[in-house]
Write a protein that holds these residues in place. Structure first.
Motif, PDB file in Angstrom:
ATOM      1  N   TRP A  63       6.271 -15.881  52.344  1.00  0.00           N
ATOM      2  CA  TRP A  63       5.865 -14.497  52.612  1.00  0.00           C
ATOM      3  C   TRP A  63       6.071 -13.726  51.312  1.00  0.00           C
ATOM      4  O   TRP A  63       7.153 -13.248  51.024  1.00  0.00           O
ATOM      5  CB  TRP A  63       6.719 -13.922  53.739  1.00  0.00           C
ATOM      6  N   PRO A  64       5.035 -13.642  50.493  1.00  0.00           N
ATOM      7  CA  PRO A  64       5.181 -13.042  49.163  1.00  0.00           C
ATOM      8  C   PRO A  64       5.783 -11.647  49.215  1.00  0.00           C
ATOM      9  O   PRO A  64       5.360 -10.795  50.002  1.00  0.00           O
ATOM     10  CB  PRO A  64       3.736 -13.010  48.643  1.00  0.00           C
ATOM     11  N   GLY A  65       6.778 -11.440  48.377  1.00  0.00           N
ATOM     12  CA  GLY A  65       7.436 -10.146  48.305  1.00  0.00           C
ATOM     13  C   GLY A  65       8.522  -9.946  49.330  1.00  0.00           C
ATOM     14  O   GLY A  65       9.307  -8.997  49.222  1.00  0.00           O
ATOM     15  N   LYS A  66       8.594 -10.817  50.346  1.00  0.00           N
ATOM     16  CA  LYS A  66       9.625 -10.710  51.375  1.00  0.00           C
ATOM     17  C   LYS A  66      10.600 -11.891  51.315  1.00  0.00           C
ATOM     18  O   LYS A  66      11.810 -11.707  51.360  1.00  0.00           O
ATOM     19  CB  LYS A  66       8.979 -10.652  52.771  1.00  0.00           C
ATOM     20  N   ASP A 109       0.119 -10.919  51.099  1.00  0.00           N
ATOM     21  CA  ASP A 109       1.445 -10.303  51.008  1.00  0.00           C
ATOM     22  C   ASP A 109       1.931  -9.749  52.344  1.00  0.00           C
ATOM     23  O   ASP A 109       3.101  -9.413  52.473  1.00  0.00           O
ATOM     24  CB  ASP A 109       1.429  -9.172  49.973  1.00  0.00           C
ATOM     25  N   ASN A 110       1.026  -9.648  53.302  1.00  0.00           N
ATOM     26  CA  ASN A 110       1.408  -9.139  54.613  1.00  0.00           C
ATOM     27  C   ASN A 110       1.357 -10.243  55.672  1.00  0.00           C
ATOM     28  O   ASN A 110       1.219  -9.971  56.856  1.00  0.00           O
ATOM     29  CB  ASN A 110       0.490  -7.989  55.043  1.00  0.00           C
ATOM     30  N   GLU A 159      -5.434 -14.811  50.246  1.00  0.00           N
ATOM     31  CA  GLU A 159      -5.486 -14.107  48.955  1.00  0.00           C
ATOM     32  C   GLU A 159      -6.833 -13.406  48.790  1.00  0.00           C
ATOM     33  O   GLU A 159      -6.899 -12.242  48.377  1.00  0.00           O
ATOM     34  CB  GLU A 159      -5.260 -15.096  47.812  1.00  0.00           C
TER      35      GLU A 159
END
Length: 467
Positions: free
Chosen positions: A330-333, A281-282, A275
């Motif tokens: 995996w944030p956002g995925k 996020d990647n 973070e």
């Protein structure tokens, strides 16, 4: 070794991936991959998997932020073969390193690792902690030759029983710790590995990387710095362990709880660093354990119900020996707060990592990418069955086919002996052997065992072969 249907399944997985958002990612946006591996952590040792004797807030938050894989399996029921399956994408009927002992990965092009594949695809690769490439070795440069750009840690599993190492290896060079005596000392290995991990993330945040963080906790020795043990002193009825090959410990239960919370904090610090660096996020993070819960070194898996609802533990082929607590984030995925009952295993990681990285998946794997499950995109190909073999304690085999689970014991005496049969949909604890009621299923599973096992040049059921 592999049927045309296997290639068809892998081709389907590749086609499905082309329909996911990953296909739109540019070269500079390729995702980072981190696989964090605990050692001897049981299915029930995390709060999010039912543990009630201590808390694991960081891993529980990771589960809330990501996906719990509730039917994910280790490569084996002990360290070396399990890790070999993770790194090579093959199960114990095919992998070279099938046992704990004097064995290490062969030079390329044999025993190709996920690190080699990702390195060749342009990733920077690292392994920090306990090497899965050699159960016993004196070759500190082996991890680098097998595809890891960076390695820091233990090259032998016996040495990794100790948390105050006298020596470790960094990229082939031996590092000495003169104030450590193995069972006691000044520099705790977990602290050394965490620092190296955070430094690594700082250094490589600007390029795609694969990091395998291979931690020791909670494997015996029972050992953790005092500040992690202290909160649990006096909370449990303790039976002091006088020591044997493992370290003596006056408070085994408090120490074990401290070791798992130390492990949990390490995961939390890794996620916090991602973070801070702006790359969370990647980055796909997967957390798991190399086999089921242990009972050794003054610890019993029964103390804290470490196997949860499962039968057995380490060195068993029952669910408690091979089903492991696994979380992917995996944030956002990956949709937050989700669970999957997709049946998967360690040998699925290599093809999954290839799909994430956009790398070509090698031929001759047993694994199937579970990326469609993680992303909730497309149809997830399924295994026909999962297979394990184990050479200790009389020799054992196991196979899972749908909800059916077959276990064969005493294989060293009889390669075609009777199978125990369990219906996991009705009997998760494997308490009711229904083999006599379903002879046709027993025959099917026995045939799968024969199909999955390929003779090894160095070990066989009944005896170990001479080199």
């Amino acid at each position: 070794m592999f049927s045309s249907s296997r290639y068809a399944v892998l081709a389907l997985a590749s086609t499905l991936l082309s329909l996911t958002p990953l296909a739109c990612l540019g070269e500079t946006q390729r995702p980072n991959i981190i696989f964090i591996l605990a050692d001897d952590l049981g299915y029930g040792d995390l709060g999010s998997f039912g543990q009630q004797n201590f808390e694991t807030p960081h891993l529980d938050q990771m589960a809330r932020d990501g996906m719990k894989l509730t039917q994910h399996y280790a490569g084996s029921t002990v360290c070396a073969p399990s890790r070999a399956c993770l790194l090579t994408g093959t199960h114990t009927g095919h992998v070279y390193q099938r046992f704990n002992g004097d064995i290490e990965f062969r030079e390329d092009p044999h025993d190709i690792t996920v690190a080699r594949v990702l390195k060749d695809a342009g990733y920077h690769t690292a392994m920090i902690g306990k090497s899965g490439l050699s159960c016993r070795s004196e070759d500190g440069a082996l991890p680098n030759r097998k595809g890891f750009d960076h390695f820091f840690g233990y090259i032998g599993h016996g040495a990794a029983h100790r948390y105050y190492p006298k020596e470790l290896y960094r990229d082939g060079a031996k590092l000495l710790y003169p104030n450590n005596q193995g069972k006691e000392g000044e520099q705790y290995s977990g602290d050394l590995f965490l620092k190296d991990t955070l430094d690594y993330l700082e250094l490589h945040a600007g390029q795609p990387f694969f990091l395998h963080l291979s931690l020791q906790q909670p494997h015996a020795d029972l050992s953790v710095p005092d500040q992690w043990k202290a909160p649990f002193l006096g909370k449990f009825d303790e039976v002091p362990f006088p020591g044997n090959g493992y370290r003596a410990e006056e408070h085994p239960k408090a120490t074990f709880a401290g070791m798992v919370t130390y492990l949990d904090d390490t995961v939390g610090q890794v996620r916090e660093k991602l973070e801070e660096l702006g790359i969370a996020d990647n980055t796909l993070i997967i957390f798991s354990s190399d086999n089921g819960a242990m009972s050794e070194g003054g610890w019993s898996r029964d103390y804290f119900n470490s196997s949860g609802p499962l039968r057995g533990g380490k060195r068993d082929m029952y669910e408690g020996g091979i089903r492991v607590p696994t979380i992917a984030c995996w944030p956002g995925k990956i949709a937050a707060g989700t669970e999957s009952e997709h049946i998967s295993a360690f040998w699925d990681f290599l093809p999954t990592a290839c799909d994430v990285a956009g790398a070509e998946t090698p031929d001759d794997l047993d694994g199937i990418s579970y990326l469609p499950t993680l992303l909730g995109a497309g149809e997830q190909p399924e295994h026909e069955y999962l297979y394990w073999e184990f050479y200790e304690r009389g020799g054992k085999q196991a196979v899972r086919w749908g909800n059916w689970k077959g276990v064969r014991l005493n294989v060293n005496k009889d390669r075609h002996g009777p199978l125990e049969l369990y219906d996991l949909s009705k009997d998760l604890g494997e308490t009711n052997n229904v083999a006599s009621e379903h002879p046709e299923v027993v025959d099917k599973l026995a045939a799968m065992m024969d199909q999955a096992h390929v003779d090894s040049p160095i070990i066989s059921f009944g005896k170990r072969k001479k080199k």
